[in-house]
Design an enzyme around this catalytic site. Structure first.
Site, short mmCIF file in Angstrom:
data_model
loop_
_atom_site.label_atom_id
_atom_site.label_comp_id
_atom_site.label_asym_id
_atom_site.label_seq_id
_atom_site.Cartn_x
_atom_site.Cartn_y
_atom_site.Cartn_z
N PHE A 379 0.80 -1.23 0.00
CA PHE A 379 0.00 0.00 0.00
C PHE A 379 0.83 1.28 0.00
O PHE A 379 0.43 2.29 0.58
CB PHE A 379 -0.97 0.02 1.19
CG PHE A 379 -1.65 -1.30 1.44
CD1 PHE A 379 -2.28 -1.98 0.40
CD2 PHE A 379 -1.62 -1.90 2.68
CE1 PHE A 379 -2.89 -3.20 0.61
CE2 PHE A 379 -2.23 -3.12 2.90
CZ PHE A 379 -2.86 -3.78 1.86
N CYS A 380 2.00 1.28 -0.65
CA CYS A 380 2.88 2.45 -0.67
C CYS A 380 3.17 2.94 0.75
O CYS A 380 3.33 4.14 0.99
CB CYS A 380 2.29 3.57 -1.52
SG CYS A 380 2.24 3.20 -3.28
N ALA A 381 3.23 2.00 1.67
CA ALA A 381 3.59 2.30 3.06
C ALA A 381 4.39 1.12 3.58
O ALA A 381 4.06 0.50 4.59
CB ALA A 381 2.35 2.54 3.90
#
Length: 457
Positions: A379-381
Site C-alpha cells: 500500500f505504498c507504506a
C-alpha cells in the site's frame, strides 16, 4: 469535529443516510465462474469513484472551457473566474486562515514534493515510519529524522516531543504527519502533534489524503501550517491536488516549476542573460496552463461533501465499519491490522491477513469470483506494513506475493476501503465472500503473472 475523536454512534436514534450517487455504481463485471455481477468498488483508499454531482458539474462547464489568466475572450474570462473561485471554495472547505495560500497541484505526492522544494536551508524534517511514501520520501534535500511506529496516540506525541527536544542545531524544522492511515484507517492525534511541533519551534504539514474525504479538516482548529490532499480520493477525477497553508516559505522559495504563469516579468539584461521577477501568490508554483477542470472538480467535490453534511457522512461510514469489523471478527483466520488497538477511531480503511492464504491470491479470488475490488500488497507504506506483519510470516501458496528484499520475509496484506458512495450490499457481499473463501477455498485456479495473481485460463 476533532480529528482525534469520531462522532458518537447515532444509528440507534436515527436512520442511516443513503450513500451518495457515484459514477460506476451500476457497472457489471464478468465472473470466472460464469455470469456477471454489479461491481463492488472497495478500494476507495486508492481512488474513490467520482461523485455524480462532480461529473455533472464538469460536464456542464466543458463547453465553456478556455485558457485562464491570459485571455481576453469571454470563455477565458469565465474560466479564470471559475479557477480562482475554486481556490476560494477549497480555502473555505479547509477553513484556511485569511493569509493562507491554496496552490493547485497534481496530487498529495506532488503537493508534498512542492513543499519539500520550498524548505529553507538546513531544515530538519521529522516523519514517522508509518507514513505513506508520499509523506515519507520527498525530503531528500533535508536532514530527516525517521521516528519509529508508535503504538498509542499518546506515544506518538511523546515520541515527537522527545525528538524535537533533542534536535540540534535549533534551526527551521518541519513535522509531516498523516491524518488517517492509508493502511489501518486509524485517526492520528493531529491537534496534539501540532501543539508539540509549535512548542518546539517547528512547523507541521498534514497529509489529509485519507482524512479529508471522511472528516471535516480545519486548518484553524487543528492549527497546522499546511494541508495536502488529492482530488482522486475526494470523489473528483484523477490529476488534481491541493497544498494549502502558510505563504512565507512558498513565497520565498524558487518556483516549483519555471515557466509562464509563475513569472511576473522577464527581461534581457545587458550582459545577455535573463532577469525574472516571480509571482508571490500561489501562481508562483503553478507554472504552465493549469488544470482548470481538475481544480473545478475538486471544488465541486468540496461543495458536495459540505452540503451532504459530514455528520451524516460519518454516521453512514461508521455503520459500514461496524458491519465489516463484526463480519471479519466472526472468521478466526482473519487478523485485522492496527497500530493503536481495536478500539481506535478510524475511517473506512481496514487491512487484514488471512491465515493459510497469500494475500494476493485472496484478493484475486475476491475479484474474479465475487466481483469485489480490494487492494493487496504494501500500500505504498512499506515500513508500516512490514512493522505490522514482521512477526507473522505467510505461506506463499499457489500465488506468491512480490519477492521480498534479501533477508526479508515475504509480506503482503489485503485492504478494504469504502466511503460516501458505498452501499450496504457491497460490504455485505464482501463479508460473505471472506467467509466463503476461508470456509470453502477458491473455486478457480490462479497463477502468478508479472508479479500479480490472476485466474488461470
Amino acid at each position: 469535529m476533532s480529528v482525534s475523536t469520531v462522532a458518537a454512534d447515532q444509528s440507534a436514534c436515527r436512520d442511516i443516510p443513503e450513500p451518495l450517487p457515484v459514477l460506476g455504481r451500476d457497472v457489471t463485471v464478468p465472473l470466472v465462474t460464469g455470469g456477471e455481477v454489479t461491481y463492488a468498488a472497495l478500494d476507495y483508499a486508492a481512488s474513490a469513484p467520482a461523485l455524480q454531482r462532480v461529473w455533472d458539474d464538469v460536464a456542464a462547464y466543458a463547453p465553456y472551457y478556455g485558457s485562464v489568466h491570459r485571455g481576453a475572450g469571454y470563455l477565458s474570462q469565465l474560466s479564470t473566474d471559475l479557477f480562482e473561485n475554486a481556490r476560494e471554495t477549497v480555502a473555505r472547505f479547509l477553513d484556511c486562515r485569511a493569509e493562507d495560500q491554496v496552490v493547485f497541484t497534481r496530487s498529495t505526492t506532488d503537493s508534498l514534493n512542492l513543499l519539500a522544494r520550498a524548505l529553507p536551508g538546513d531544515c530538519q524534517v521529522f516523519v514517522f515510519e508509518t507514513e505513506h511514501h508520499a509523506s515519507l520520501l520527498p525530503w531528500r534535500d533535508a536532514r530527516v529524522t525517521y521516528l519509529d511506529a508508535p503504538r498509542t496516540p499518546e506515544r506518538a506525541v511523546a515520541t515527537l516531543e522527545r525528538a524535537l527536544a533533542e534536535r540540534a542545531p535549533h534551526g527551521p524544522a518541519l513535522v509531516c504527519v498523516t491524518g488517517a492511515s492509508n493502511v489501518t484507517g486509524e485517526l492520528w492525534p493531529v491537534r496534539e502533534l501540532a501543539a508539540a511541533a509549535h512548542a518546539h519551534g517547528a512547523r507541521i504539514v498534514l497529509d489529509a489524503a485519507q482524512l479529508a474525504p471522511h472528516h471535516p479538516v480545519s486548518v484553524r482548529d487543528l492549527n497546522v501550517d499546511w494541508v495536502a490532499f488529492s482530488g482522486h480520493k475526494l470523489y473528483a477525477p484523477f490529476g488534481s491536488g491541493v497544498l494549502a497553508g502558510r505563504a512565507d516559505w512558498l513565497r520565498e522559495a524558487e518556483p516549483y516549476l519555471a515557466g509562464g504563469g509563475a513569472s511576473r516579468t522577464v527581461a534581457r539584461r545587458a550582459d545577455g542573460s535573463v532577469d525574472v521577477r516571480w509571482h508571490e501568490s500561489a501562481a508562483r508554483h503553478e507554472a504552465g496552463s493549469p488544470n482548470v477542470i481538475g481544480a473545478y472538480a475538486v471544488a465541486s467535490a468540496c461543495t458536495a461533501l459540505t452540503e451532504a453534511g459530514f455528520d451524516d457522512l460519518v454516521a453512514r461510514e461508521q455503520h459500514l465499519i461496524r458491519k465489516v469489523r463484526a463480519g471479519l471478527a466472526e472468521v478466526p483466520e482473519v487478523r485485522v491490522l492496527s497500530l493503536f488497538g481495536d478500539d481506535a477511531p478510524r475511517v473506512g480503511v481496514l487491512s487484514f491477513v488471512v491465515a493459510g492464504w497469500n494475500s494476493s491470491h485472496f484478493a484475486a479470488a475476491l475479484s474474479a469470483e465475487y466481483g469485489i475490488g480490494v487492494r493487496d500488497g504494501l500500500f505504498c507504506a512499506h515500513p508500516l506494513v512490514r512493522t505490522l506483519l514482521g512477526g507473522d510470516p505467510q505461506s506463499q501458496g499457489e500465488c506468491g506475493a512480490p519477492e521480498a528484499a534479501p533477508g526479508e520475509k515475504s509480506l503482503n496484506a489485503i485492504r478494504v476501503s469504502f466511503g460516501a458512495g458505498t452501499p450496504d450490499e457491497h460490504v455485505d457481499r464482501f463479508v460473505a465472500a471472506v467467509r466463503g473463501l476461508v470456509r470453502d477455498g477458491a473455486k478457480w485456479t490462479y497463477r502468478t503473472e508479472d508479479g500479480r495473481c490472476v485466474p488461470a485460463v
